[in-house]
Design a protein around this motif. Structure first.
Motif, PDB file in Angstrom:
ATOM      1  N   HIS A 345       0.816  -1.215   0.000  1.00 13.45           N
ATOM      2  CA  HIS A 345       0.000   0.000   0.000  1.00 13.45           C
ATOM      3  C   HIS A 345       0.849   1.266   0.000  1.00 13.45           C
ATOM      4  O   HIS A 345       0.392   2.324  -0.448  1.00 13.45           O
ATOM      5  CB  HIS A 345      -0.953  -0.012   1.194  1.00 13.45           C
ATOM      6  N   TYR A 348       1.217   1.836  -3.623  1.00 13.81           N
ATOM      7  CA  TYR A 348      -0.026   2.312  -4.230  1.00 13.81           C
ATOM      8  C   TYR A 348      -0.217   3.813  -3.973  1.00 13.81           C
ATOM      9  O   TYR A 348      -0.592   4.569  -4.875  1.00 13.81           O
ATOM     10  CB  TYR A 348      -1.234   1.561  -3.656  1.00 13.81           C
ATOM     11  N   ASP A 351       2.181   5.858  -5.976  1.00  9.30           N
ATOM     12  CA  ASP A 351       1.778   5.911  -7.384  1.00  9.30           C
ATOM     13  C   ASP A 351       0.816   7.058  -7.659  1.00  9.30           C
ATOM     14  O   ASP A 351       0.728   7.546  -8.787  1.00  9.30           O
ATOM     15  CB  ASP A 351       1.124   4.590  -7.806  1.00  9.30           C
ATOM     16  N   ASP A 386      -4.493   4.725   1.741  1.00 12.88           N
ATOM     17  CA  ASP A 386      -4.988   4.077   0.525  1.00 12.88           C
ATOM     18  C   ASP A 386      -6.510   4.198   0.418  1.00 12.88           C
ATOM     19  O   ASP A 386      -7.051   4.570  -0.629  1.00 12.88           O
ATOM     20  CB  ASP A 386      -4.562   2.609   0.559  1.00 12.88           C
ATOM     21  N   ARG A 456      -4.827   3.869 -12.210  1.00 14.71           N
ATOM     22  CA  ARG A 456      -4.324   3.159 -11.028  1.00 14.71           C
ATOM     23  C   ARG A 456      -5.440   2.423 -10.301  1.00 14.71           C
ATOM     24  O   ARG A 456      -5.250   1.301  -9.817  1.00 14.71           O
ATOM     25  CB  ARG A 456      -3.662   4.144 -10.068  1.00 14.71           C
ATOM     26  N   ARG A 460      -5.918  -1.669  -9.651  1.00 17.48           N
ATOM     27  CA  ARG A 460      -6.184  -2.317  -8.362  1.00 17.48           C
ATOM     28  C   ARG A 460      -7.388  -3.249  -8.454  1.00 17.48           C
ATOM     29  O   ARG A 460      -7.375  -4.363  -7.910  1.00 17.48           O
ATOM     30  CB  ARG A 460      -6.422  -1.255  -7.291  1.00 17.48           C
ATOM     31  N   TYR A 475      -0.117  -6.149 -11.026  1.00 18.34           N
ATOM     32  CA  TYR A 475      -0.364  -4.719 -10.849  1.00 18.34           C
ATOM     33  C   TYR A 475       0.728  -3.875 -11.496  1.00 18.34           C
ATOM     34  O   TYR A 475       0.436  -2.896 -12.204  1.00 18.34           O
ATOM     35  CB  TYR A 475      -0.469  -4.376  -9.357  1.00 18.34           C
TER      36      TYR A 475
END
Length: 611
Positions: A345, A348, A351, A386, A456, A460, A475
């Motif tokens: 995470h 993520y 990103d 997240d 993105r 996910r 991913y």
């Protein structure tokens, strides 16, 4: 050396009707999201020191000035070549281009066209000229608010386009309405740069080298080290602390540009910042801002308040605190750049360009935490971030630094030093105070400003379906720009006439076509081959793509035990779609929302980081 001329100029004086050229060997634009965020935050913060709602426009003349630095120009045959300052001028041009867009439709806009382009013999050209057709096409698209695909362009042009998207994302919402024209006035009339002009390349480069190379200025980190070591009385302890400091600073420097200063800002804010500047006239920088701009000076003035009162405490500050937090910061840097088992995470969130993350991740950590406890805390906070980002993006809310800075500062203070159980409960409580979740918006759609973020999120969703069906995670394949680059693609081709029986007007069709349930992540080559085909002709080809795309195809539900078990366990309403009508689109929108509620489940925070 010939004549050298230095002038302090406002942004308007510098750019209005003036052409600047960039030599081929200097034309790369390299700024990243971090530099754009800092530019926006610095400019808007200084503007808000003077601005108050209800001011007359003339009051802007009394607002504080801002110095944006210097540029060095080599003037040859009346042409101006930028020797130093291209990054700053390019970024400034992008910001002004955004402000031009934002002013469309408002009363009394401030004219900025002549700061971006000029016209001669009926032909317009950009004031900042680079002999690069792709860059020109990109700037033309940004100026005209037209779509542009930088995928096959140079890294420099991709950066150019990406930084404009950052500006759209990070420019504060509170300055987009009544305050907008005031900000444009202030930017063009109260922000200054010094233009240093030489009349030969040799002279220009001599000036550049003199300004950048002469002397060895101490960095803030050097000055901080000197202060800390000076306060350690025992020579042996001082030498040991110096050795530890040097070794860790080398690691931070090796981890990348700006990692070292960013660590000190994140660490000191996470553990010690208690106040943040209010965004109103006359508001002074508090410790949050001071740590961000002068952490070495801040620590010197705050040493007593943070417990540095004798030599032993200074030793402990380096040997224990600095060592612990810098070690974890390096782990967070690694986790933000690629998948680290258990800390996905962090990647993520990185990103999405969420630069406030690291101070939040460090906040609950204490030097007494062992690796297992610290790791669980990091997982909880990263999971919280997240979910929060996903909810905001789903509801068309900004996740920009300037928008979330204050809220994240409050969260950081709330979670400082909490144990694992307290931390999960507190973060869950913070999320429960949010008014917007996935259920708040059933009209999520892709548009120019959210395409990157939605890419993105679709990655996910796709990855969740595949990994829960027993397939390996892909991913990173879905988000990386490799040979097989995945893009957000529409299930419906852009042919409203094919759906005239369900949509009375092309705009109604376009609005539905862009909704999240009508989107997939597919290789760019797929869209080039089949994107314009009718749905029934594309459908068989989806069966060779990722599992979320395959789930449209009846054959996906045959001899696919992992996927079928996932459907049973999750209760998600998957079913094939031999046709894709308006009703099918609505069903897929509902399916995507339900997947999202499982991917970003706040109850994970109450499971003691065992998600």
């Amino acid at each position: 050396m010939q004549e050298i001329v230095g002038k302090a100029l406002t942004v308007r004086e510098l750019l209005k009707g003036v052409k600047y050229s960039i030599d081929y060997y200097q034309r790369e634009y390299k700024w990243q999201t971090k530099q754009i965020q800092e530019l926006v935050d610095d400019l808007t913060g200084k503007f808000l020191e003077g601005y108050e709602p209800g001011h007359a426009r003339a009051e802007v003349a009394k607002y504080p000035h801002y110095f944006l630095g210097s540029i060095i120009i080599s003037k040859k045959d009346n042409d101006r070549y930028i020797v130093d300052g291209q990054q700053r001028l390019t970024s400034l041009t992008l910001l002004i281009t955004l402000l031009r867009r934002l002013q469309v439709g408002i009363t009394q806009p401030v004219s900025v066209d002549e700061l971006i382009v000029s016209e001669k013999y009926g032909k317009k050209s950009f004031n900042l000229h680079v002999d690069d057709p792709d860059r020109t096409r990109c700037m033309e698209a940004l100026y005209a608010a037209q779509p542009f695909d930088p995928a096959d362009c140079s890294e420099s042009v991709r950066n150019l386009y990406g930084r404009f998207q950052d500006l759209e994302e990070y420019f504060p919402s509170e300055l987009r309405t009544e305050a907008l024209s005031y900000f444009v006035d202030w930017l063009t009339e109260k922000v200054h740069l010094v233009e240093i002009t030489a009349y030969s390349d040799d002279d220009a480069y001599t000036i550049f080298e003199t300004m950048n190379d002469r002397g060895l200025s101490l960095s803030p980190t050097d000055m901080l080290k000197g202060y800390l070591l000076t306060n350690i009385a025992d020579a042996t302890a001082r030498a040991q602390a110096d050795t530890r400091w040097r070794a860790r600073i080398r690691e931070l420097a090796d981890a990348g540009k700006d990692v070292e200063p960013d660590f000190f800002k994140a660490w000191l804010r996470s553990q010690y910042a208690t106040k943040i500047r209010e965004r109103k006239k006359g508001a002074q920088p508090e410790d949050f801002e001071r740590i961000g701009t002068e952490f070495h000076r801040w620590l010197r003035s705050a040493s007593q308040a943070i417990g540095l009162q004798d030599s032993d405490q200074y030793v402990r500050f380096i040997e224990r605190d600095f060592d612990f937090y810098s070690r974890w910061y390096l782990r967070l840097v690694d986790a933000s750049r690629g998948p680290v088992d258990g800390l996905e995470h962090v990647m993520y969130n990185a990103d999405h360009g969420f630069t406030l993350q690291n101070m939040l991740l460090l906040a609950p950590l204490t030097p007494g935490d062992d690796q297992t406890v610290a790791r669980r805390k990091v997982r909880l906070v990263a999971r919280f971030v997240d979910i929060l980002l996903a909810w905001r993006l789903w509801n068309f809310r900004s996740i920009a630094y300037s928008t979330l800075q204050y809220a994240m500062f409050l969260v950081m203070r709330e979670i400082r030093g909490l144990d694992v159980g307290q931390l999960g409960e507190r973060l869950y409580e913070v999320l429960m105070r949010e008014s917007e979740t996935f259920a708040s918006n059933d009209r999520l759609r892709v548009h120019q400003q959210n395409r990157y973020a939605l890419h993105r999120m679709l990655a996910r969703l796709t990855d969740y379906v595949e990994t829960r069906s027993g397939l390996p995670s892909r991913y990173t394949d879905y988000v990386n720009a490799g040979k097989v680059r995945y893009e957000v693609e529409h299930i419906w081709a852009d042919h409203p006439e094919r759906y005239a029986d369900e949509f009375g007007h092309p705009t109604d069709f376009a609005e539905h076509r862009n909704r999240v349930g009508g989107l997939l992540l597919l290789p760019k080559s797929f869209n080039a081959s089949y994107g314009d085909d009718p749905y029934d002709e594309k459908l068989p080809h989806y069966n060779a793509q990722n599992l979320l795309a395959r789930s449209l195809v009846p054959q996906c539900y045959e001899h696919n035990p992992g996927f079928l078990q996932f459907i049973q366990d999750s209760g998600l309403p998957f079913h094939p779609h031999p046709k894709f009508t308006k009703a099918d689109l609505e069903e897929r929108c509902d399916l995507y929302r339900r997947i999202a509620e499982q991917v970003w489940d706040p109850n994970d925070l109450l499971r003691k980081a065992d998600f």
